[in-house]
Design a protein around this motif. Structure first.
Motif, mmCIF file in Angstrom:
data_model
loop_
_atom_site.group_PDB
_atom_site.id
_atom_site.type_symbol
_atom_site.label_atom_id
_atom_site.label_comp_id
_atom_site.label_asym_id
_atom_site.label_seq_id
_atom_site.Cartn_x
_atom_site.Cartn_y
_atom_site.Cartn_z
ATOM 1 N N UNK A 116 0.686 -1.149 0.219
ATOM 2 C CA UNK A 116 0.151 0.047 -0.029
ATOM 3 C C UNK A 116 0.867 1.269 0.020
ATOM 4 N N UNK A 117 1.513 1.345 -0.595
ATOM 5 C CA UNK A 117 2.836 2.220 -0.648
ATOM 6 C C UNK A 117 3.842 2.759 -2.130
ATOM 7 N N UNK A 118 3.590 3.693 -2.875
ATOM 8 C CA UNK A 118 4.464 3.945 -3.565
ATOM 9 C C UNK A 118 5.709 3.068 -3.669
ATOM 10 N N UNK A 119 5.683 2.039 -4.488
ATOM 11 C CA UNK A 119 7.109 1.134 -4.407
ATOM 12 C C UNK A 119 8.530 1.793 -5.105
ATOM 13 N N UNK A 120 8.036 2.805 -5.748
ATOM 14 C CA UNK A 120 9.848 3.140 -6.340
ATOM 15 C C UNK A 120 10.102 4.551 -5.353
ATOM 16 N N UNK A 148 -0.330 -0.409 -9.861
ATOM 17 C CA UNK A 148 -0.977 0.322 -9.855
ATOM 18 C C UNK A 148 -0.652 2.238 -10.506
ATOM 19 N N UNK A 149 -0.987 2.018 -11.694
ATOM 20 C CA UNK A 149 -1.264 3.597 -11.817
ATOM 21 C C UNK A 149 0.010 4.985 -10.541
ATOM 22 N N UNK A 150 0.062 4.879 -9.824
ATOM 23 C CA UNK A 150 0.996 5.185 -8.658
ATOM 24 C C UNK A 150 1.858 4.609 -7.927
ATOM 25 N N UNK A 151 2.023 3.589 -8.925
ATOM 26 C CA UNK A 151 3.039 2.840 -8.282
ATOM 27 C C UNK A 151 2.971 2.139 -7.055
ATOM 28 N N UNK A 152 2.245 1.862 -6.301
ATOM 29 C CA UNK A 152 1.273 0.991 -5.463
ATOM 30 C C UNK A 152 1.138 -0.025 -5.796
ATOM 31 N N UNK A 181 -5.376 -7.979 -12.980
ATOM 32 C CA UNK A 181 -5.498 -6.977 -11.852
ATOM 33 C C UNK A 181 -5.424 -5.958 -12.552
ATOM 34 N N UNK A 182 -5.701 -5.410 -14.072
ATOM 35 C CA UNK A 182 -5.522 -3.680 -14.310
ATOM 36 C C UNK A 182 -4.213 -3.086 -13.709
ATOM 37 N N UNK A 211 8.929 -7.518 -22.070
ATOM 38 C CA UNK A 211 9.205 -5.905 -22.325
ATOM 39 C C UNK A 211 8.027 -6.365 -23.125
ATOM 40 N N UNK A 212 8.569 -6.579 -24.157
ATOM 41 C CA UNK A 212 7.993 -6.193 -25.937
ATOM 42 C C UNK A 212 6.271 -6.997 -25.492
ATOM 43 N N UNK A 213 6.006 -7.904 -25.321
ATOM 44 C CA UNK A 213 4.567 -8.123 -24.437
ATOM 45 C C UNK A 213 3.749 -7.022 -24.210
ATOM 46 N N UNK A 214 4.607 -6.469 -23.086
ATOM 47 C CA UNK A 214 3.885 -5.614 -21.787
ATOM 48 C C UNK A 214 3.503 -4.158 -22.542
ATOM 49 N N UNK A 215 4.787 -3.937 -23.080
ATOM 50 C CA UNK A 215 4.480 -2.754 -23.558
ATOM 51 C C UNK A 215 3.685 -2.257 -24.967
ATOM 52 N N UNK A 216 3.924 -3.684 -26.048
ATOM 53 C CA UNK A 216 2.292 -3.396 -26.330
ATOM 54 C C UNK A 216 1.594 -2.472 -26.339
ATOM 55 N N UNK A 217 0.993 -3.160 -24.178
ATOM 56 C CA UNK A 217 -0.308 -3.544 -24.198
ATOM 57 C C UNK A 217 -0.379 -2.359 -23.274
ATOM 58 N N UNK A 218 0.896 -1.307 -23.250
ATOM 59 C CA UNK A 218 0.559 -0.307 -22.130
ATOM 60 C C UNK A 218 0.929 -0.301 -20.956
ATOM 61 N N UNK A 219 1.110 -1.400 -20.720
ATOM 62 C CA UNK A 219 1.903 -1.853 -19.748
ATOM 63 C C UNK A 219 3.727 -1.638 -18.915
#
Length: 242
Positions: A116-120, A148-152, A181-182, A211-219
């Protein structure tokens, strides 16, 4: 007829009481020391000796603690040792369960610092958690940290378990789970049971495919961490995520 008085020993009996073992009262003294000064000053063997008090009765546990550390190296390695290895030291089932519980306690305490904290912005806590979870595993394990989008941290899941030097990983399954998991970003983590965290050629190729497979879907793939007993390696720091 009167019964003969029971035989007694002591300073008035004319007989010498058997000598007490050298460790008589030692457990009480160790506990008192901990209550006064805490556990931080204890050497590793003293801390292990203290833990053994609570699963092994009525023997001096110091020699066992020293022998276990000499054999396995660190407290983490002792707690993660295989039951068959520990039985060489006459470790019983009660102590085996104690060791497993201690290892899980360490993992959960480390996990609480990243949940529950920003990992980065809590990177060292993340490294500590990954080390607690994976450094002493005897076979390779591939985990994914979903953010998630906030890196939590959304979830930490074991994707695959492998052998002592290989874990099969399927990029399609990684992406499929991330979408379920969105998740907006991933941190890949796996261990090297050999202890050396240096990435292999297979590690590098597998990471590129994910990395190639993920970034193709915006991950986004933030990093791939390789955990060993001797430390860790970061694909990001090594320039292997370009």
């Amino acid at each position: 007829m009167e019964a003969a008085p029971a035989a007694t020993t002591g300073h008035n009996s004319g007989e010498t009481a058997p000598p007490k073992p050298h460790y008589h009262g030692h457990r009480g003294r160790v506990r008192e020391r901990v209550l006064k000064a805490g556990v931080e000053p204890l050497a590793d063997y003293e801390l292990l000796e203290l833990l053994l008090f609570y699963s092994i009765d009525r023997i001096d546990t110091k020699p066992m603690a020293k022998a276990l550390l000499e054999r396995f190296g660190t407290l983490g390695d002792v707690f993660a040792a295989e039951p068959a290895q520990l039985r060489e030291f006459e470790i019983d089932q009660r102590t085996l369960v104690h060791f497993k519980a201690m290892r899980e306690v360490g993992r959960r305490l480390a996990e609480r610092k990243v949940k529950d904290m920003p990992v980065l912005t809590n990177w060292q806590q993340l490294i500590d958690y990954c080390h607690a979870a994976l450094a002493h595993e005897k076979t390779e394990q591939f985990r994914i940290l979903f953010l998630d989008r906030k890196n939590v941290l959304i979830a930490d899941e074991v994707q695959q378990r492998g052998t002592i030097d290989h874990t099969p990983v399927y990029p399609r399954e990684v992406v499929k789970r991330a979408l379920a998991l969105n998740a907006a970003a991933l941190i890949l983590v796996h261990n090297h049971p050999s202890g050396d965290p240096k990435p292999s050629r297979d590690d590098i190729e597998m990471t590129r495919e994910i990395k190639t497979a993920s970034e193709a879907l915006g991950i986004t793939i933030h990093d791939h961490l390789v955990i060993g007993r001797k430390g860790h390696a970061s694909f990001r720091s090594l320039g292997l995520l370009t």
